[in-house]
Design a protein around this motif. Structure first.
Motif, PDB file in Angstrom:
ATOM      1  N   PRO A 106       0.817  -1.223   0.000  1.00  0.00           N
ATOM      2  CA  PRO A 106       0.000   0.000   0.000  1.00  0.00           C
ATOM      3  C   PRO A 106       0.851   1.273   0.000  1.00  0.00           C
ATOM      4  CG  PRO A 106      -0.895  -1.594   1.537  1.00  0.00           C
ATOM      5  CD  PRO A 106       0.410  -2.155   1.071  1.00  0.00           C
ATOM      6  N   GLU A 107       0.298   2.346  -0.546  1.00  0.00           N
ATOM      7  CA  GLU A 107       1.015   3.603  -0.739  1.00  0.00           C
ATOM      8  C   GLU A 107       1.634   4.149   0.540  1.00  0.00           C
ATOM      9  OE1 GLU A 107       2.656   6.661  -2.858  1.00  0.00           O
ATOM     10  OE2 GLU A 107       1.553   4.934  -3.668  1.00  0.00           O
ATOM     11  N   ALA A 108       0.947   4.030   1.661  1.00  0.00           N
ATOM     12  CA  ALA A 108       1.417   4.648   2.905  1.00  0.00           C
ATOM     13  C   ALA A 108       2.380   3.764   3.694  1.00  0.00           C
ATOM     14  CB  ALA A 108       0.223   5.009   3.782  1.00  0.00           C
ATOM     15  N   THR A 109       2.788   2.637   3.129  1.00  0.00           N
ATOM     16  CA  THR A 109       3.633   1.702   3.868  1.00  0.00           C
ATOM     17  C   THR A 109       4.984   2.323   4.226  1.00  0.00           C
ATOM     18  OG1 THR A 109       2.608  -0.195   2.775  1.00  0.00           O
ATOM     19  CG2 THR A 109       4.753  -0.554   3.804  1.00  0.00           C
ATOM     20  N   LYS A 110       5.369   2.190   5.493  1.00  0.00           N
ATOM     21  CA  LYS A 110       6.675   2.633   5.970  1.00  0.00           C
ATOM     22  C   LYS A 110       7.518   1.409   6.336  1.00  0.00           C
ATOM     23  CE  LYS A 110       5.385   6.965   5.809  1.00  0.00           C
ATOM     24  NZ  LYS A 110       5.921   7.887   4.780  1.00  0.00           N
ATOM     25  N   ALA A 111       8.807   1.624   6.478  1.00  0.00           N
ATOM     26  CA  ALA A 111       9.703   0.514   6.793  1.00  0.00           C
ATOM     27  C   ALA A 111       9.329  -0.168   8.109  1.00  0.00           C
ATOM     28  CB  ALA A 111      11.150   1.010   6.846  1.00  0.00           C
ATOM     29  N   LYS A 112       8.831   0.625   9.080  1.00  0.00           N
ATOM     30  CA  LYS A 112       8.483   0.048  10.379  1.00  0.00           C
ATOM     31  C   LYS A 112       7.278  -0.877  10.302  1.00  0.00           C
ATOM     32  CE  LYS A 112       5.730   4.089  11.770  1.00  0.00           C
ATOM     33  NZ  LYS A 112       5.610   5.183  12.767  1.00  0.00           N
ATOM     34  N   ALA A 113       6.512  -0.796   9.195  1.00  0.00           N
ATOM     35  CA  ALA A 113       5.356  -1.676   9.030  1.00  0.00           C
ATOM     36  C   ALA A 113       5.749  -3.058   8.525  1.00  0.00           C
ATOM     37  CB  ALA A 113       4.346  -1.046   8.068  1.00  0.00           C
ATOM     38  N   VAL A 114       7.008  -3.194   8.100  1.00  0.00           N
ATOM     39  CA  VAL A 114       7.491  -4.493   7.623  1.00  0.00           C
ATOM     40  C   VAL A 114       7.872  -5.325   8.846  1.00  0.00           C
ATOM     41  CG1 VAL A 114       9.159  -5.688   6.160  1.00  0.00           C
ATOM     42  CG2 VAL A 114       8.334  -3.405   5.509  1.00  0.00           C
ATOM     43  N   ASN A 115       6.976  -6.238   9.236  1.00  0.00           N
ATOM     44  CA  ASN A 115       7.148  -7.009  10.471  1.00  0.00           C
ATOM     45  C   ASN A 115       8.162  -8.131  10.345  1.00  0.00           C
ATOM     46  OD1 ASN A 115       3.757  -6.744  10.146  1.00  0.00           O
ATOM     47  ND2 ASN A 115       4.760  -5.642  11.814  1.00  0.00           N
ATOM     48  N   ARG A 116       8.250  -8.715   9.150  1.00  0.00           N
ATOM     49  CA  ARG A 116       9.124  -9.874   9.000  1.00  0.00           C
ATOM     50  C   ARG A 116       9.705  -9.922   7.591  1.00  0.00           C
ATOM     51  NH1 ARG A 116       6.710 -15.898   9.685  1.00  0.00           N
ATOM     52  NH2 ARG A 116       6.531 -15.185  11.850  1.00  0.00           N
ATOM     53  N   VAL A 117      10.996 -10.182   7.545  1.00  0.00           N
ATOM     54  CA  VAL A 117      11.660 -10.510   6.275  1.00  0.00           C
ATOM     55  C   VAL A 117      12.499 -11.752   6.569  1.00  0.00           C
ATOM     56  CG1 VAL A 117      13.230  -9.777   4.454  1.00  0.00           C
ATOM     57  CG2 VAL A 117      11.732  -8.091   5.553  1.00  0.00           C
ATOM     58  N   ARG A 118      11.921 -12.876   6.277  1.00  0.00           N
ATOM     59  CA  ARG A 118      12.579 -14.168   6.588  1.00  0.00           C
ATOM     60  C   ARG A 118      13.025 -14.825   5.286  1.00  0.00           C
ATOM     61  NH1 ARG A 118      10.812 -19.556   7.144  1.00  0.00           N
ATOM     62  NH2 ARG A 118      12.086 -20.781   8.616  1.00  0.00           N
ATOM     63  N   VAL A 119      14.330 -14.931   5.127  1.00  0.00           N
ATOM     64  CA  VAL A 119      14.901 -15.532   3.923  1.00  0.00           C
ATOM     65  C   VAL A 119      15.708 -16.757   4.319  1.00  0.00           C
ATOM     66  CG1 VAL A 119      16.461 -15.211   1.965  1.00  0.00           C
ATOM     67  CG2 VAL A 119      15.014 -13.309   2.728  1.00  0.00           C
ATOM     68  N   GLU A 122      15.891 -21.988   0.955  1.00  0.00           N
ATOM     69  CA  GLU A 122      14.895 -22.567   0.059  1.00  0.00           C
ATOM     70  C   GLU A 122      13.592 -21.784  -0.031  1.00  0.00           C
ATOM     71  OE1 GLU A 122      14.394 -26.543   1.424  1.00  0.00           O
ATOM     72  OE2 GLU A 122      16.294 -27.238   0.567  1.00  0.00           O
ATOM     73  N   GLY A 123      13.377 -20.781   0.837  1.00  0.00           N
ATOM     74  CA  GLY A 123      12.100 -20.070   0.805  1.00  0.00           C
ATOM     75  C   GLY A 123      12.170 -18.672   1.375  1.00  0.00           C
ATOM     76  N   VAL A 124      11.019 -17.993   1.369  1.00  0.00           N
ATOM     77  CA  VAL A 124      10.961 -16.602   1.810  1.00  0.00           C
ATOM     78  C   VAL A 124       9.576 -16.287   2.366  1.00  0.00           C
ATOM     79  CG1 VAL A 124      10.262 -15.810  -0.494  1.00  0.00           C
ATOM     80  CG2 VAL A 124      11.301 -14.180   1.089  1.00  0.00           C
ATOM     81  N   GLN A 125       9.520 -15.363   3.325  1.00  0.00           N
ATOM     82  CA  GLN A 125       8.267 -14.804   3.796  1.00  0.00           C
ATOM     83  C   GLN A 125       8.506 -13.354   4.205  1.00  0.00           C
ATOM     84  OE1 GLN A 125       5.904 -17.048   6.554  1.00  0.00           O
ATOM     85  NE2 GLN A 125       4.646 -15.303   7.160  1.00  0.00           N
ATOM     86  N   VAL A 126       7.716 -12.467   3.624  1.00  0.00           N
ATOM     87  CA  VAL A 126       7.762 -11.047   3.967  1.00  0.00           C
ATOM     88  C   VAL A 126       6.373 -10.641   4.443  1.00  0.00           C
ATOM     89  CG1 VAL A 126       8.178  -8.703   3.128  1.00  0.00           C
ATOM     90  CG2 VAL A 126       9.558 -10.604   2.247  1.00  0.00           C
ATOM     91  N   ASP A 127       6.283 -10.105   5.677  1.00  0.00           N
ATOM     92  CA  ASP A 127       5.010  -9.671   6.247  1.00  0.00           C
ATOM     93  C   ASP A 127       4.993  -8.157   6.385  1.00  0.00           C
ATOM     94  OD1 ASP A 127       4.512 -12.336   6.465  1.00  0.00           O
ATOM     95  OD2 ASP A 127       4.576 -12.422   8.653  1.00  0.00           O
ATOM     96  N   VAL A 128       3.865  -7.563   6.012  1.00  0.00           N
ATOM     97  CA  VAL A 128       3.650  -6.129   6.190  1.00  0.00           C
ATOM     98  C   VAL A 128       2.369  -5.949   6.993  1.00  0.00           C
ATOM     99  CG1 VAL A 128       3.147  -3.940   5.043  1.00  0.00           C
ATOM    100  CG2 VAL A 128       4.877  -5.470   4.099  1.00  0.00           C
TER     101      VAL A 128
END
Length: 244
Positions: A106-119, A122-128
């Motif tokens: 979303p347009e208003a997303t800030k870096a602090k809204a990114v709760n998880r960047v798991r790399v 073999e896989g990945v999960q990014v949560d906002v």
């Protein structure tokens, strides 16, 4: 540092700068010689030749800016040719060593809204804001990094979380470029035949140059005139040997 030097050796100065700047942010300034390598990489990236930039030493600032923008567009177009877009989710591109994923948020997303960047390998999960915006298994294994390389930025009028990962080299030290057809297993694939064809052309050119160089060396050796060297001891016989 080793990854950056390998990128420089492969002619990817921009990638070397990215790696080194990240290292400097995480305490790399205390590593002897790292700042010097970064300076070298920045000079190499700035000196990347473009017709507009090299045609005249009297180019105006506006001309230089236009040349830089043109170079940037050319780089983006080359990367886009080796990537694609998964509608409504992300766009992606790749180089010989990295994959860059731009996850739509979303347009208003800030870096602090990114709760998880798991790399993982073999896989990945990014949560906002508590919800996954990218989740799945990589097409191929990736190199693990202690701190995943990501940022929130604008791209072509959209907000994205940009995630950059490194391709895992093939076992056995084989210097083979693996072009990805997709980012995640099960997602739409792109046609990589163009990239494969270019890689084959480069390999054929190298093989031809290597063969020609060996042939030239053999011809040079064959044309050498033997030189006679007197190996007889003082007052002895007249033994001699020839060498080229």
């Amino acid at each position: 540092r080793g990854l950056a030097e390998r990128a420089l050796k492969n002619g990817d100065a921009a990638e070397a700068v990215r790696i080194l700047e990240k290292a400097m942010r995480f305490g790399g300034s205390s590593c002897p010689g790292l700042a010097d390598v970064l300076t070298t990489a920045r000079r190499a990236a700035a000196a990347a030749p473009t017709p507009a930039a090299s045609s005249s030493s009297l180019a105006s600032p506006s001309d230089a800016g236009a040349a830089s923008a043109k170079e940037g567009r050319a780089t983006d177009e080359a990367k886009a040719a080796h990537g694609g877009t998964v509608e409504g989710r992300y766009s992606w591109s790749q180089t010989r060593e990295t994959v860059e994923v731009n996850i739509f948020v979303p347009e208003a997303t800030k870096a602090k809204a990114v709760n998880r960047v798991r790399v993982t390998e073999e896989g990945v999960q990014v949560d906002v804001s508590g919800s996954p915006v990218l989740k799945g298994d990589w097409e191929f294994k990736v190199e693990l990094e202690e701190d995943p390389d990501w940022e929130v930025r604008s791209l072509e009028g959209r907000h994205v979380v940009r995630l950059t990962i490194r391709k895992k080299p093939l076992p056995g030290g084989l210097s083979v470029v693996v072009w990805w057809r997709r980012v995640l297993k099960g997602d739409p694939a792109i046609d990589i035949s163009v990239a494969d064809e270019k890689q084959k052309e480069r390999a054929d050119k190298f093989s031809k140059a290597w063969t020609e160089a060996h042939a030239a060396f053999r011809d040079k050796v064959a044309q050498r005139t033997p030189i006679s060297i007197d190996c007889s001891a003082e007052g002895g016989g007249a033994d001699s040997m020839e060498t080229s």
